[in-house]
Design a protein around this motif. Structure first.
Motif, mmCIF file in Angstrom:
data_model
loop_
_atom_site.group_PDB
_atom_site.id
_atom_site.type_symbol
_atom_site.label_atom_id
_atom_site.label_comp_id
_atom_site.label_asym_id
_atom_site.label_seq_id
_atom_site.Cartn_x
_atom_site.Cartn_y
_atom_site.Cartn_z
ATOM 1 N N MET A 1 0.813 -1.209 0.000
ATOM 2 C CA MET A 1 0.000 0.000 0.000
ATOM 3 C C MET A 1 0.852 1.268 0.000
ATOM 4 S SD MET A 1 -2.917 1.416 -0.143
ATOM 5 C CE MET A 1 -4.210 0.241 0.230
ATOM 6 N N THR A 2 2.009 1.233 0.643
ATOM 7 C CA THR A 2 2.866 2.421 0.674
ATOM 8 C C THR A 2 3.266 2.839 -0.734
ATOM 9 O OG1 THR A 2 3.733 1.849 2.855
ATOM 10 C CG2 THR A 2 5.058 3.338 1.514
ATOM 11 N N VAL A 3 3.568 1.872 -1.586
ATOM 12 C CA VAL A 3 3.931 2.172 -2.972
ATOM 13 C C VAL A 3 2.745 2.814 -3.689
ATOM 14 C CG1 VAL A 3 4.725 1.205 -5.160
ATOM 15 C CG2 VAL A 3 5.550 0.246 -3.003
ATOM 16 N N ALA A 4 1.557 2.231 -3.499
ATOM 17 C CA ALA A 4 0.355 2.756 -4.154
ATOM 18 C C ALA A 4 0.041 4.172 -3.678
ATOM 19 C CB ALA A 4 -0.830 1.829 -3.888
ATOM 20 N N GLU A 5 0.165 4.421 -2.388
ATOM 21 C CA GLU A 5 -0.109 5.760 -1.849
ATOM 22 C C GLU A 5 0.879 6.780 -2.401
ATOM 23 O OE1 GLU A 5 -2.023 4.387 2.468
ATOM 24 O OE2 GLU A 5 0.050 5.086 2.337
ATOM 25 N N SER A 6 2.145 6.408 -2.449
ATOM 26 C CA SER A 6 3.158 7.319 -2.971
ATOM 27 C C SER A 6 2.844 7.711 -4.414
ATOM 28 C CB SER A 6 4.532 6.651 -2.885
ATOM 29 O OG SER A 6 5.534 7.477 -3.437
ATOM 30 N N GLY B 1 9.996 -8.273 -6.028
ATOM 31 C CA GLY B 1 9.404 -9.493 -5.487
ATOM 32 C C GLY B 1 8.080 -9.293 -4.800
ATOM 33 N N SER B 2 7.456 -10.409 -4.404
ATOM 34 C CA SER B 2 6.116 -10.495 -3.799
ATOM 35 C C SER B 2 5.158 -9.612 -4.587
ATOM 36 C CB SER B 2 6.155 -10.163 -2.309
ATOM 37 O OG SER B 2 6.529 -8.827 -2.057
ATOM 38 N N SER B 3 4.370 -8.791 -3.901
ATOM 39 C CA SER B 3 3.361 -7.987 -4.601
ATOM 40 C C SER B 3 3.782 -6.538 -4.782
ATOM 41 C CB SER B 3 2.049 -8.026 -3.808
ATOM 42 O OG SER B 3 2.252 -7.406 -2.541
ATOM 43 N N VAL B 4 4.993 -6.193 -4.357
ATOM 44 C CA VAL B 4 5.426 -4.794 -4.416
ATOM 45 C C VAL B 4 5.404 -4.271 -5.845
ATOM 46 C CG1 VAL B 4 7.301 -3.194 -3.881
ATOM 47 C CG2 VAL B 4 6.814 -5.097 -2.332
ATOM 48 N N GLU B 5 5.838 -5.107 -6.784
ATOM 49 C CA GLU B 5 5.849 -4.664 -8.178
ATOM 50 C C GLU B 5 4.443 -4.558 -8.750
ATOM 51 O OE1 GLU B 5 9.376 -6.339 -10.520
ATOM 52 O OE2 GLU B 5 9.412 -7.564 -8.695
ATOM 53 N N GLU B 6 3.505 -5.360 -8.257
ATOM 54 C CA GLU B 6 2.099 -5.210 -8.658
ATOM 55 C C GLU B 6 1.586 -3.835 -8.287
ATOM 56 O OE1 GLU B 6 -0.930 -8.306 -8.005
ATOM 57 O OE2 GLU B 6 0.715 -9.516 -7.195
ATOM 58 N N ALA B 7 1.872 -3.438 -7.053
ATOM 59 C CA ALA B 7 1.397 -2.135 -6.576
ATOM 60 C C ALA B 7 2.039 -1.002 -7.362
ATOM 61 C CB ALA B 7 1.701 -1.989 -5.083
#
Length: 462
Positions: free
Chosen positions: A370-375, A387-393
């Motif tokens: 969520m932090t990536v999406a908010e930024s 990795g994981s879902s960070v790149e999805e966001a």
């Protein structure tokens, strides 16, 4: 539709009103406070003052209630056990901020059979669950034979709820759905408390046998779930049984309120708008604050006073005391290169996002990121892990680097920090291309599936 809260003592769900649910959500928002490493701000000095006499009185009462519960557990009276457990939980929930948990932990150890067990961690974790762990006064039990579908919207790994759901499922045709954020205590167990990891796996065991549908907040979470079930010999989970529902933005992201100079955070007078880097997250080992600290230490040695401060916005979590102590005593950091803000409110967080230069997010593993999406929603570049879902966001708009590549991280941070034209162009590109998830997109498939499972058809689909 009704809201229910499960209680181990009651061995079932009790109905709670919609107003009570809204009140729980509203009361979870707390005011912000700040602390700078190296020298204490007035806010920090206020936070660190000893607890008051009233706090000790309430702590003592909580200890007596706990002792009464321990005695009741040895009793054959289920009614007495339920009554005193409910009373103890409600008292601690209602007076949580006034209770000294170190002292309460000593009470707990005194009344426990084994005094070698450290109960401080488990007692400290009550903040998130106590309000929900006992039925409200005069609440009516939910007659499960009248329920056609149930949605578990969050924490399922506490107490006997998952096992109870499995029993109910085996006795009826009730449709069970789970909203699953991640399986962190399984796939990256090293970043979870041992007790939490064991409870999580044990409770997920029952849900893998009883759940009819899984709502996952990312493709990564759905993939991890299916892979875990297959590896452990559970019934296979087809893609049709998992549905991706990516989280919508927090309320403050969509708020059109002011984010100007007058909305400042106490203790942050030295932080200039546009001249700091933001890292939003609970401070815990999985989020990789150790890496962020080492980056800023190296950058401080190289750039000195020209380095933008790194603002850590988030509460201190499990197993981070050593890290925070190293930061506070590091002469290179000097009390001003890294600033920690605790209990940041929505308005303050909006100000931080709106006024930071860019953000970083070196997390080891995420269910969504969520932090990536908010930024990105604020048009702020984000240097994040892979990795994981960070790149999805990140939707291809964040700068993803392996956390083994420390030199690459330093170069990208320096580029955004000291090249204003590069930072401005990247921010404009993000604002033009980022597609923000909406709460409607998140909730619509969940509501539609649950209604269909209950045999209800929406009016506009009739």
């Amino acid at each position: 539709m009704i809201f229910g809260v499960y209680s181990d003592e009651a061995e079932g769900y009790s109905e709670i009103s919609r107003d009570a649910v809204i009140e729980m959500i509203t009361n979870s928002v707390s005011a912000g406070s700040a602390s700078g490493f190296g020298k204490r701000s007035p806010v920090e000095r206020q936070v660190l003052t000893p607890v008051s006499k009233t706090s000790y009185v309430k702590t003592f009462v909580a200890g007596l209630l706990f002792a009464n519960y321990i005695i009741a557990r040895a009793s054959a009276s289920n009614a007495w056990r339920l009554k005193v457990a409910t009373r103890a939980k409600q008292f601690v929930a209602n007076h949580f901020d006034a209770i000294d948990f170190d002292t309460l932990g000593r009470f707990a150890r005194f009344w426990s059979v084994s005094r070698d067990v450290d109960l401080k961690a488990s007692l400290g974790g009550l903040r998130m669950t106590l309000v929900h762990s006992a039925p409200p006064p005069d609440s009516a039990p939910v007659p499960m034979h009248t329920i056609s579908a149930i949605l578990l919207p969050g924490v399922f790994w506490e107490g006997n709820k998952a096992k109870w759901i499995w029993k109910i499922k085996s006795q009826s045709k009730i449709h069970v759905s789970l909203l699953l954020f991640d399986i962190v205590p399984i796939v990256v167990r090293q970043f979870s408390e041992s007790g939490a990891a064991q409870n999580f796996a044990a409770c997920l065991h029952y849900l893998l046998w009883s759940c009819d549908h899984f709502f996952c907040i990312s493709s990564s979470t759905a993939f991890d779930l299916r892979r875990y079930a297959e590896a452990c010999g559970y019934p296979s989970i087809p893609e049709s049984k998992t549905q991706i529902c990516k989280l919508g933005p927090a309320r403050f992201v969509l708020d059109s309120g002011e984010s100007g100079e007058h909305i400042r955070i106490p203790g942050m007078d030295a932080i200039a708008p546009g001249k700091f880097v933001l890292f939003v997250s609970t401070i815990e080992s999985r989020k990789n604050h150790d890496f962020a600290y080492l980056l800023w230490r190296r950058l401080a040695l190289k750039h000195g006073a020209n380095l933008f401060p790194l603002v850590l916005a988030g509460k201190q979590g499990w197993d981070t005391e050593s890290l925070m102590r190293r930061i506070s005593h590091d002469p290179v950091i000097g009390g001003h290169h890294i600033v920690h803000l605790d209990n940041v409110s929505d308005v303050q967080l909006r100000w931080l996002y709106a006024n930071c230069a860019f953000t970083i997010f070196p997390s080891h593993y995420e269910g969504f990121g969520m932090t990536v999406a908010e930024s990105l929603a604020f048009g702020k570049p984000c240097v994040a892990s892979t990795g994981s879902s960070v790149e999805e966001a990140g939707q291809g708009l964040a700068d993803h680097l392996d956390t083994l590549d420390g030199v690459g991280w330093i170069r990208k941070i320096e580029e955004y920090m000291f090249d204003e034209d590069c930072l401005r162009k990247r921010s404009s590109f993000i604002l033009e291309n980022y597609k923000q998830y909406t709460w409607k997109n998140f909730t619509a498939p969940i509501i539609g599936h649950i209604l269909a499972a209950g045999g209800i058809q929406l009016a506009n689909e009739a």
